[in-house]
Design a protein around this motif. Structure first.
Motif, PDB file in Angstrom:
ATOM      1  N   ASP A 107       0.857  -1.194   0.000  1.00 47.27           N
ATOM      2  CA  ASP A 107       0.000   0.000   0.000  1.00 47.27           C
ATOM      3  C   ASP A 107       0.894   1.246   0.000  1.00 47.27           C
ATOM      4  O   ASP A 107       1.066   1.915   1.023  1.00 47.27           O
ATOM      5  N   TYR A 108       1.431   1.573  -1.170  1.00 47.54           N
ATOM      6  CA  TYR A 108       2.409   2.660  -1.278  1.00 47.54           C
ATOM      7  C   TYR A 108       1.788   4.026  -1.000  1.00 47.54           C
ATOM      8  O   TYR A 108       2.436   4.897  -0.411  1.00 47.54           O
ATOM      9  N   GLU A 109       0.559   4.221  -1.444  1.00 48.96           N
ATOM     10  CA  GLU A 109      -0.082   5.526  -1.237  1.00 48.96           C
ATOM     11  C   GLU A 109      -0.287   5.818   0.251  1.00 48.96           C
ATOM     12  O   GLU A 109      -0.037   6.934   0.717  1.00 48.96           O
ATOM     13  N   HIS A 110      -0.736   4.821   0.984  1.00 42.69           N
ATOM     14  CA  HIS A 110      -0.929   5.008   2.424  1.00 42.69           C
ATOM     15  C   HIS A 110       0.418   5.226   3.110  1.00 42.69           C
ATOM     16  O   HIS A 110       0.544   6.087   3.990  1.00 42.69           O
ATOM     17  N   GLU A 112       3.093   6.549   1.831  1.00 43.63           N
ATOM     18  CA  GLU A 112       3.549   7.907   1.541  1.00 43.63           C
ATOM     19  C   GLU A 112       2.781   8.931   2.377  1.00 43.63           C
ATOM     20  O   GLU A 112       3.365   9.899   2.894  1.00 43.63           O
ATOM     21  N   ALA A 113       1.478   8.719   2.525  1.00 43.89           N
ATOM     22  CA  ALA A 113       0.665   9.652   3.323  1.00 43.89           C
ATOM     23  C   ALA A 113       1.141   9.692   4.772  1.00 43.89           C
ATOM     24  O   ALA A 113       1.212  10.759   5.390  1.00 43.89           O
ATOM     25  N   ARG A 116       4.417  11.672   4.827  1.00 46.59           N
ATOM     26  CA  ARG A 116       4.212  13.119   4.632  1.00 46.59           C
ATOM     27  C   ARG A 116       3.706  13.787   5.912  1.00 46.59           C
ATOM     28  O   ARG A 116       3.879  14.993   6.083  1.00 46.59           O
ATOM     29  N   ARG A 143       7.004   5.541  -9.882  1.00 45.66           N
ATOM     30  CA  ARG A 143       6.715   6.014  -8.526  1.00 45.66           C
ATOM     31  C   ARG A 143       8.022   6.295  -7.782  1.00 45.66           C
ATOM     32  O   ARG A 143       8.130   7.277  -7.033  1.00 45.66           O
TER      33      ARG A 143
END
Length: 226
Positions: A107-110, A112-113, A116, A143
């Motif tokens: 789950d790369y998006e999570h 990264e979130a 951040r 990515r």
């Protein structure tokens, strides 16, 4: 796991140390295969931490609790625990660890979130480099490049670029090395590179020309640190 281990943990009179001992014990119990007992120990540890008055000691115990909770796979609760830590700079370590676990789960998006949201700039940059490695190793080259481009810390960006060079295609790697040479102070082993791949230095120089937006004949006016 001996039957005396929980007794020893509960016998610790300093509450933050008792909670940390229970969290460590929960990790061992989980690795032995008793997930239910492990979660019960973590629940007790979390309840004990609420009674810790000293802020630094409470923060340290919460860091341990968050990391162990994440190890057991309860990422959502681990994130909740991590975000409850004050001051916010102390959240960096458990959030970075959690982001790594989330990224390795795909789950790369999570991931990264989570990164951040880390308020400490150096810790955030370090965590982004780790994410670049995970993403690049998994083959998501676009990515990996995008994440690298977002890193503003020059040294960490250079480390991420070298990961792109290592794990991505040759052309992406050449661009990454060229950027490292234009933005950082690095010594590049020309003789060794030539032995490995005779055309690598001309190829990097061609990327340097693009990076500097120079005419090929002008490359001698801005020497790279090779």
């Amino acid at each position: 796991m001996t039957t005396s281990a929980p007794t020893i943990a509960y016998s610790i009179t300093q509450l933050d140390k008792q909670a940390e001992a229970l969290a460590l014990l929960a990790g061992s119990v989980a690795r032995a295969g008793d997930q239910e007992h492990a979660r019960s120990l973590l629940s007790h540890a979390e309840a004990i931490i609420t009674s810790v008055i000293h802020p630094d000691r409470q923060a340290s115990a919460l860091v341990r609790l968050a990391e162990t909770t994440a190890d057991l796979g309860d990422h959502a609760h681990a994130e909740t625990i991590a975000r409850s830590i004050t001051p916010s700079d102390e959240q960096a370590q458990p959030l970075a660890s959690l982001a790594g676990m989330v990224a390795r789960a795909g789950d790369y998006e999570h991931a990264e979130a989570i990164i951040r949201s880390i308020t400490h700039p150096d810790q955030q940059a370090w965590a982004l480099v780790s994410l670049v490695r995970t993403v690049a190793e998994a083959g998501d080259q676009e990515r990996a490049e995008a994440l690298t481009s977002s890193i503003t810390h020059l040294q960490r960006r250079a480390e991420a670029l070298l990961l792109v060079a290592k794990y991505c295609t040759r052309q992406r790697g050449l661009r990454a090395v060229a950027e490292v040479l234009t933005t950082s102070s690095w010594h590049f082993p020309v003789s060794g590179a030539l032995r490995l791949e005779p055309d690598v230095v001309p190829a990097i120089m061609a990327e340097l020309v693009i990076a500097w937006r120079l005419e090929p004949s002008d490359t001698t006016t801005r020497p790279a640190e090779l």
